[in-house]
Design a protein around this motif. Sequence first.
Motif, PDB file in Angstrom:
ATOM      1  N   GLU A   1     -14.867  26.250  12.266  1.00  0.00           N
ATOM      2  CA  GLU A   1     -16.195  26.799  12.600  1.00  0.00           C
ATOM      3  C   GLU A   1     -16.785  27.446  11.356  1.00  0.00           C
ATOM      4  OE1 GLU A   1     -18.222  30.038  15.710  1.00  0.00           O
ATOM      5  OE2 GLU A   1     -16.033  29.961  15.431  1.00  0.00           O
TER       6      GLU A   1
ATOM      7  N   THR B   1      -8.084  27.371  13.297  1.00  0.00           N
ATOM      8  CA  THR B   1      -6.929  27.710  14.125  1.00  0.00           C
ATOM      9  C   THR B   1      -5.657  27.319  13.385  1.00  0.00           C
ATOM     10  OG1 THR B   1      -8.173  27.407  16.173  1.00  0.00           O
ATOM     11  CG2 THR B   1      -5.765  27.309  16.318  1.00  0.00           C
TER      12      THR B   1
ATOM     13  N   ARG C   1      -6.562  32.474  15.173  1.00  0.00           N
ATOM     14  CA  ARG C   1      -7.809  32.144  14.481  1.00  0.00           C
ATOM     15  C   ARG C   1      -7.805  32.866  13.133  1.00  0.00           C
ATOM     16  NH1 ARG C   1     -10.641  27.868  15.259  1.00  0.00           N
ATOM     17  NH2 ARG C   1     -12.711  28.831  15.073  1.00  0.00           N
TER      18      ARG C   1
ATOM     19  N   ARG D   1      -3.363  36.821   8.503  1.00  0.00           N
ATOM     20  CA  ARG D   1      -3.309  37.187   9.926  1.00  0.00           C
ATOM     21  C   ARG D   1      -2.630  38.552  10.101  1.00  0.00           C
ATOM     22  NH1 ARG D   1      -0.053  32.737  13.232  1.00  0.00           N
ATOM     23  NH2 ARG D   1      -1.266  31.225  12.035  1.00  0.00           N
TER      24      ARG D   1
ATOM     25  N   HIS E   1      -9.592  33.760   9.460  1.00  0.00           N
ATOM     26  CA  HIS E   1     -10.920  33.983   8.877  1.00  0.00           C
ATOM     27  C   HIS E   1     -10.880  33.801   7.369  1.00  0.00           C
ATOM     28  CE1 HIS E   1     -13.920  36.766   6.962  1.00  0.00           C
ATOM     29  NE2 HIS E   1     -14.702  36.000   7.689  1.00  0.00           N
TER      30      HIS E   1
ATOM     31  N   SER F   1      -8.561  37.997  10.501  1.00  0.00           N
ATOM     32  CA  SER F   1      -7.669  36.985  11.069  1.00  0.00           C
ATOM     33  C   SER F   1      -6.758  37.587  12.138  1.00  0.00           C
ATOM     34  CB  SER F   1      -6.810  36.355   9.971  1.00  0.00           C
ATOM     35  OG  SER F   1      -7.607  35.630   9.058  1.00  0.00           O
ATOM     36  N   GLN F   2      -6.403  36.764  13.113  1.00  0.00           N
ATOM     37  CA  GLN F   2      -5.590  37.218  14.241  1.00  0.00           C
ATOM     38  C   GLN F   2      -4.092  37.183  13.937  1.00  0.00           C
ATOM     39  OE1 GLN F   2      -6.665  34.402  17.296  1.00  0.00           O
ATOM     40  NE2 GLN F   2      -8.135  35.802  18.224  1.00  0.00           N
TER      41      GLN F   2
ATOM     42  N   GLN G   1      -9.915  23.189  14.547  1.00  0.00           N
ATOM     43  CA  GLN G   1     -11.118  23.690  15.234  1.00  0.00           C
ATOM     44  C   GLN G   1     -11.979  24.539  14.273  1.00  0.00           C
ATOM     45  OE1 GLN G   1      -8.849  25.591  18.500  1.00  0.00           O
ATOM     46  NE2 GLN G   1      -9.746  24.054  19.865  1.00  0.00           N
TER      47      GLN G   1
ATOM     48  N   TYR H   1     -13.856  29.856  10.063  1.00  0.00           N
ATOM     49  CA  TYR H   1     -12.716  30.123  10.939  1.00  0.00           C
ATOM     50  C   TYR H   1     -11.979  28.818  11.210  1.00  0.00           C
ATOM     51  CZ  TYR H   1     -15.102  34.544  11.965  1.00  0.00           C
ATOM     52  OH  TYR H   1     -15.716  35.765  11.851  1.00  0.00           O
TER      53      TYR H   1
END
Length: 320
Positions: free
Chosen positions: A43, A62, A68, A118, A70, A124-125, A41, A60
């Motif tokens: 972006e 997944t 997500r 992350r 970055h 980042s998540q 996904q 970004y």
Amino acid sequence: MPTIDKPLAELQAYSGRNPRPADFDDYWDRALNEMRQTEPQIELVPSSFQTPAAECFDLYFTGVRGARIHVKYARPRQADTPRPAVLHFHGYSGNVGDWHERLGYVSLGFSVFAMDCRGQGGLSQDVGGVTGNTHHGHIIRGLDDQPDNLLFRHIFLDTAQLASIVMQMPYVDPEQVFATGWSQGGGLTIACASLEPRIRKLAPVYPFLSDYRRVWEMDLAKDAYAELRTYFRHFDPQHKREDEIFTKLGYIDIQYLAERIKGEVLMGTGLMDTICPPSTQFAAYNKITAPKRLEIYPDFGHEGLPGHHDKIFQYFLGNY
């Protein structure tokens, strides 16, 4: 010559102390399969930072388990043919830094992709969801859960997934994708090129995340490795599970991934490094069977290595 570790001749023959899990290869094959089944996904968001020569984006994607990720992505404005790309990985707990740090490569026609790890200091998540300690340290995140839930497993996969994404991007030559980083970034560079062996050149500098048991036995479980001591103090104060714990950490020990590398390697190390001891770095370097070269700085520790950024720059240009 002063030393904080083994003599150089012993370092050059050192094979590591941390246990290698019996199912190590199956573990990473399973992990890569999960990564390949994850829809990225992608972006692209134009950044507020732009220059006449560089077009800059926040990218970004997944990663595994839905996080997500970055990436700062900078490319030449005049890019109209496939060109080389450089992946940058940052130090432990940090982030990718400022845009200006990417512009030297962009000025020479490279695209640059710098990934926030992350759950660290960038965008980042970390989606969490593990049993056990989550208070301090990513090495031990997931250590009381299933091995597939170790956080650094996911971070290693993020690096490989990014490389795969980059190799499919317009104006990137998939046969000229390089990777570099210092400390944690060095460890992630090795992990990336191990899990995505199409990486053509890699330049890790004093890599982190190698030979955990050697760190422990040298009484250097402090600073970047302090969480190892924290874990034992809280969860195994008599070390009854020591073998089990270090074996589980073996899944995320870069020395055992390093043998998968196919690309050319230029590595830098300081022999006075008390953060990532030289023997732990040699444990990984000595397992690399691809073409490799090691630049040694005898009097330097975990710090700037004079001239080494320039060597990496020239190496990626094909002049070193």
